[in-house]
Design an enzyme around this catalytic site. Structure first.
Site, short mmCIF file in Angstrom:
data_model
loop_
_atom_site.label_atom_id
_atom_site.label_comp_id
_atom_site.label_asym_id
_atom_site.label_seq_id
_atom_site.Cartn_x
_atom_site.Cartn_y
_atom_site.Cartn_z
N ASP A 27 -39.00 25.11 -8.15
CA ASP A 27 -38.17 26.11 -8.81
C ASP A 27 -38.16 25.93 -10.32
O ASP A 27 -37.20 26.30 -11.00
CB ASP A 27 -36.73 26.03 -8.28
N ARG A 49 -49.09 31.53 -12.18
CA ARG A 49 -47.97 30.93 -11.44
C ARG A 49 -48.05 31.35 -9.97
O ARG A 49 -47.81 30.55 -9.06
CB ARG A 49 -46.62 31.38 -12.05
N LYS A 140 -29.68 26.00 -5.00
CA LYS A 140 -29.58 24.79 -5.82
C LYS A 140 -28.92 25.10 -7.16
O LYS A 140 -29.12 26.18 -7.72
CB LYS A 140 -30.99 24.23 -6.05
N GLU A 182 -26.07 19.26 -6.86
CA GLU A 182 -26.92 18.33 -7.62
C GLU A 182 -26.27 17.87 -8.92
O GLU A 182 -26.38 18.53 -9.95
CB GLU A 182 -28.28 19.00 -7.92
N GLU A 184 -27.15 15.46 -11.34
CA GLU A 184 -28.21 14.50 -11.73
C GLU A 184 -27.74 13.64 -12.88
O GLU A 184 -27.19 14.13 -13.87
CB GLU A 184 -29.48 15.26 -12.14
N LYS A 224 -27.71 16.43 -3.60
CA LYS A 224 -28.99 16.06 -4.20
C LYS A 224 -28.71 15.19 -5.43
O LYS A 224 -28.57 15.69 -6.55
CB LYS A 224 -29.76 17.32 -4.60
N GLY A 267 -36.55 12.63 -10.45
CA GLY A 267 -35.98 12.32 -11.76
C GLY A 267 -36.88 11.64 -12.79
O GLY A 267 -36.39 11.12 -13.77
N SER A 295 -35.84 15.56 -2.21
CA SER A 295 -35.94 16.92 -2.73
C SER A 295 -36.68 16.78 -4.06
O SER A 295 -36.09 16.87 -5.12
CB SER A 295 -34.55 17.52 -2.94
N TYR A 354 -34.98 21.46 -16.71
CA TYR A 354 -35.71 22.05 -15.59
C TYR A 354 -36.11 23.46 -15.94
O TYR A 354 -36.12 24.39 -15.45
CB TYR A 354 -34.86 21.95 -14.33
#
Ligand code: 13P
Length: 354
Positions: A27, A49, A140, A182, A184, A224, A267, A295, A354
């Site tokens: 994603d 893509r 997500k 998530e 992170e 996540k 990560g 994931s 991201y």
């Protein structure tokens, strides 16, 4: 108000967390996938893509190892070169389509200068309803926290990001999408693994407090997290055994048992480290049999991208299947280190977006 699709949410979450399977994160936003494609000298066009992701979603057998794929909105509405929708291709592999629903990070006013909050709550209920119609069954939202020597993560950042995650989770569940929660923690910094564990416990505890306040149906949600690791600049890197032990301890201390699966992100770990750490977690004694799975984005795609080079579909799929199998085996503690080919590339990037 009661969440209507509880049983469906529980079923979807259990399917995603099925033993021996994990998620493939594909994603990347358009600028981020652009950086990956630039690494193999491919221009960041919609056509390229489509070609890259189309290669991934026609890899026969991928569904043996991967339960769900997280898509960027473009892919959810895109057709493969052969005219069939990407969603149909994914369904045919026996993989559940998911969608990234956050709108990225913004500076957190009032926080430390490196701190952010995650935006995307406005209009989220309408968007998640449309994504469900299109075939997505989970979502997500990536909130990011950082550890610094001068006070991060601040209480403000923890509170704001935990609240955003819980609001998102509740809204998704109203539409029938299983939320992947998530929070992170970036690897940036020279802190010890103990410091990471302490910060992560604070963060996860706050996340689940906010989930309780928002009435999130935990059985129909997944976590996540990042693994509990040393800061990337710490000269004394914790071993895979230490990472596994500390990660399992952190999760046991702070994640309610009702959450059916913990799907770790990679990560910035190398492909092989991501598999070995997960395998070690699933090899040691722990208090529950809850699924500890993956994931991964970078750690599932790096050698695939390198092998594909913009045209070699067979080589790209072979490399992807190799890492998918390695991580599938790691979910049951059956991965023999080095038994599958991997890229040696460092995948760490400071301040990763991201
Ligand atoms: P990495 O595994 O590359 O960290 O990405 C996973 C992800 O989806 C981050 O949101």
């Amino acid at each position: 108000m009661i969440i209507k699709k509880q049983e469906e949410l529980r079923e979807t979450a259990n399917l995603i967390a099925a033993k021996g399977k994990g998620l493939l994160a594909v994603d990347e936003s358009t600028p981020t996938i652009g950086k990956r494609l630039a690494g193999i000298n491919i221009e960041n066009t919609e056509e390229n893509r489509r070609a890259y992701r189309g290669m991934i979603f026609t890899a026969k057998g991928l569904g043996d190892f991967i339960s769900g794929a997280i898509l960027f909105e473009e892919t959810l509405y895109q057709n493969h070169e052969d005219g069939e929708s990407m969603v149909a291709k994914i369904d045919k592999l026996g993989i559940i389509p998911g969608i990234k629903v956050d709108k990225g990070l913004r500076p957190l006013a009032g926080g430390h200068e490196v701190e952010t909050f995650c935006q995307g709550l406005e209009g989220l209920a309408e968007r998640t309803a449309e994504y469900y119609e299109r075939g997505a069954r989970f979502a997500k939202w990536r909130a990011v926290l950082q550890i610094t020597a001068d006070g991060c993560p601040t209480d403000l950042a923890i509170k704001e990001n935990a609240w955003g995650l819980a609001r998102y989770a509740r809204i998704c569940q109203e539409s029938g999408l299983v939320p992947i929660v998530e929070p992170e923690i970036l690897m940036d910094g020279d802190h010890t693994i103990e410091r990471t564990a302490e910060a992560q416990e604070r963060i996860l505890t706050e996340v689940y407090k906010a989930c309780a306040e928002n009435g999130v149906f935990l059985e129909g949600s997944l976590l996540k997290p990042s693994m509990t690791v040393s800061g990337a600049d710490n000269a004394n890197q914790a071993s895979s055994e230490e990472v596994a032990k500390m990660t399992v301890r952190t999760m046991e201390r702070s994640v309610p048992a009702a959450v059916p699966g913990i799907m770790f992100l990679s990560g910035g770990l190398t492909e092989e480290d991501a598999s070995v750490y997960l395998n070690t977690m699933n090899s040691i004694e722990r208090k529950s049999s809850r699924s500890l799975a993956f994931s991964y984005g970078r750690a599932l795609q790096q050698s695939c991208l390198q092998a594909w080079q913009g045209h070699d579909i067979e080589a790209g799929q072979k490399a992807l299947l190799a890492r998918a199998q390695a991580n599938s085996e790691a979910c049951t503690g059956d991965y023999a280190a080095g038994s599958q080919p991997s890229s040696q590339d460092s995948l760490f990037e400071a301040g990763y977006k991201y």
